[in-house]
Scaffold this motif. Structure first.
Motif, PDB file in Angstrom:
ATOM      1  N   LEU A 161      -6.770   8.547   6.726  1.00 36.29           N
ATOM      2  CA  LEU A 161      -6.614   7.510   7.744  1.00 36.29           C
ATOM      3  C   LEU A 161      -7.396   7.859   8.992  1.00 36.29           C
ATOM      4  O   LEU A 161      -7.302   8.974   9.511  1.00 36.29           O
ATOM      5  CB  LEU A 161      -5.125   7.364   8.096  1.00 36.29           C
ATOM      6  N   LEU A 173       0.173   7.117   7.801  1.00 39.48           N
ATOM      7  CA  LEU A 173      -0.026   6.543   6.472  1.00 39.48           C
ATOM      8  C   LEU A 173       0.858   7.276   5.468  1.00 39.48           C
ATOM      9  O   LEU A 173       0.822   8.509   5.371  1.00 39.48           O
ATOM     10  CB  LEU A 173      -1.497   6.655   6.057  1.00 39.48           C
ATOM     11  N   LEU A 178       0.728   1.641   5.993  1.00 42.29           N
ATOM     12  CA  LEU A 178       0.337   2.075   7.331  1.00 42.29           C
ATOM     13  C   LEU A 178       1.415   1.632   8.308  1.00 42.29           C
ATOM     14  O   LEU A 178       1.817   0.458   8.311  1.00 42.29           O
ATOM     15  CB  LEU A 178      -1.015   1.483   7.712  1.00 42.29           C
TER      16      LEU A 178
END
Length: 413
Positions: A161, A173, A178
């Motif tokens: 991420l 994440l 997310l």
């Protein structure tokens, strides 16, 4: 070997133009292919021919990847259809049908873009399902964004991420989810999950962050006087006032160019709107306007205001035989309470009710009463009819009008 057999072994089957099959998430999909095979048929990923998802030969069919299957009966008839039992985003992409080592045709599987509406309170976490763990970007479009395409705030590649400096401290994440922690009012808007490899939108989230609505304030005015329902907030798009009981009923609204009223007797000032003053003015308040109103700014709830009309009082003197007329003010959910001078009940007794212009009275009063619009008439008053008549709104539990009625001759000299 015959010339015909030699030609069949060395010719190339032309692959037709790519066809596309689009289905909803988790629905079945059928990727069609027709050819008679003497040896083997198989479906592979176009991007990697070594990945075989399903295959058939003269004896049986078997799936190499879960969720894919071919029918052996269909295969024997030249139908090489690949069935995907429950399509998800990991299955999207281009597939190639092959027969006896020859490329027959290509089919692209698309999953319809999912859409979700999310409402959060300030401080809550926003969770966005990215659907796949690699090559994804998150695009944010705020309500006042100058860029119609939005801005990239995060990317994911093989579960790695990366977010902009503004979002990095607040994001995490887990698998394909997310999380944006501690949303603020400014976080409301549209979040787009885009597969950068296939240039497809996977999911579009419309997120609204509720403005904490303060305790309901009450504005009370006399009948037919002006009332001001205050609300203060700076709006970049639109402000509007709605009925709390039915948000689809908008009484007035403003945008950056003008204000306009959708119901007679309500108005907003555009000059005030531009300064963050969203006050709703009711020019001449009557009982039909009573109730709870909600102020909204750019789709967010700002505050609620209740409008009350002061209870009207009237003194009426009649002679025996005259008619008593009582204005009920509104045509629905009203009761008429009578309190006689010698009544033992301090609350009085209900003698009539009205709901949507339907009048129902007790047996004693039914022969003598009638309703025209919002006026109830009691015909031929008698001395015993003197007393107090209360018009009560049963829905809002408010007194609309109190009539003190005296019939001359009640007392003898």
């Amino acid at each position: 070997m015959s010339e015909t057999q030699h030609h069949q072994q060395h010719c190339t089957v032309p692959v037709s133009a790519v066809t596309t099959v689009q289905v909803k998430f988790n629905q079945a999909a059928a990727l069609t292919c027709e050819w008679s095979c003497s040896l083997e048929a198989k479906w592979t990923l176009f991007s990697n021919r070594d990945v075989v998802v399903a295959r058939c030969d003269q004896t049986s069919c078997w799936s190499v990847n879960k969720g894919f299957k071919m029918s052996h009966d269909q295969y024997l008839e030249g139908d090489l259809t690949l069935t995907i039992t429950a399509a998800d985003d990991s299955m999207r992409g281009l597939y190639r049908c092959q027969c006896d080592g020859r490329d027959i045709n290509d089919v692209r599987l698309r999953i319809e873009t999912m859409t979700s509406s999310v409402q959060l309170n300030p401080g809550e976490d926003l969770q966005l399902d990215l659907h796949v763990p690699e090559r994804v970007e998150v695009i944010y479009k705020g309500g006042d964004s100058a860029d119609p395409h939005g801005e990239q705030i995060c990317t994911v590649d093989r579960r790695s991420l990366r977010c902009t400096a503004e979002y990095k401290p607040r994001t995490s994440l887990t698998n394909t989810v997310l999380t944006l922690r501690g949303v603020k009012l400014a976080d409301g808007g549209v979040y787009i999950i885009r597969d950068t490899e296939n240039n497809e939108y996977l999911h579009i989230y419309t997120v609204s962050v509720r403005v904490p609505v303060s305790a309901v304030t009450t504005v009370q005015v006399k009948f037919n006087q002006a009332a001001a329902l205050t609300c203060e907030w700076s709006c970049s798009l639109e402000a509007k006032w709605t009925l709390f009981s039915n948000r689809d009923v908008v009484v007035a609204r403003c945008d950056q160019t003008s204000c306009w009223s959708l119901k007679k007797g309500f108005k907003m000032s555009h000059d005030q709107y531009l300064e963050g003053d969203l006050t709703l003015t009711i020019t001449a308040a009557d009982d039909s306007m009573r109730g709870l109103y909600r102020c909204q700014c750019d789709g967010r709830d700002i505050n609620d205001v209740r409008l009350r009309i002061e209870t009207m009082t009237s003194s009426v003197q009649l002679n025996p035989g005259e008619d008593l007329q009582l204005d009920l003010h509104v045509p629905e959910r009203v009761e008429v309470i009578y309190k006689g001078g010698d009544s033992a009940d301090p609350h009085g007794e209900q003698i009539c009710t009205v709901d949507r212009s339907s009048l129902n009275c007790t047996a004693e009063y039914t022969p003598r009463t009638s309703l025209t619009n919002t006026v109830l008439t009691l015909r031929g008053v008698k001395l015993a009819d003197g007393g107090v008549y209360i018009i009560r709104d049963t829905e809002n539990n408010e007194y609309l009008h109190i009539y003190t009625v005296s019939v001359r001759g009640t007392y003898s000299v």
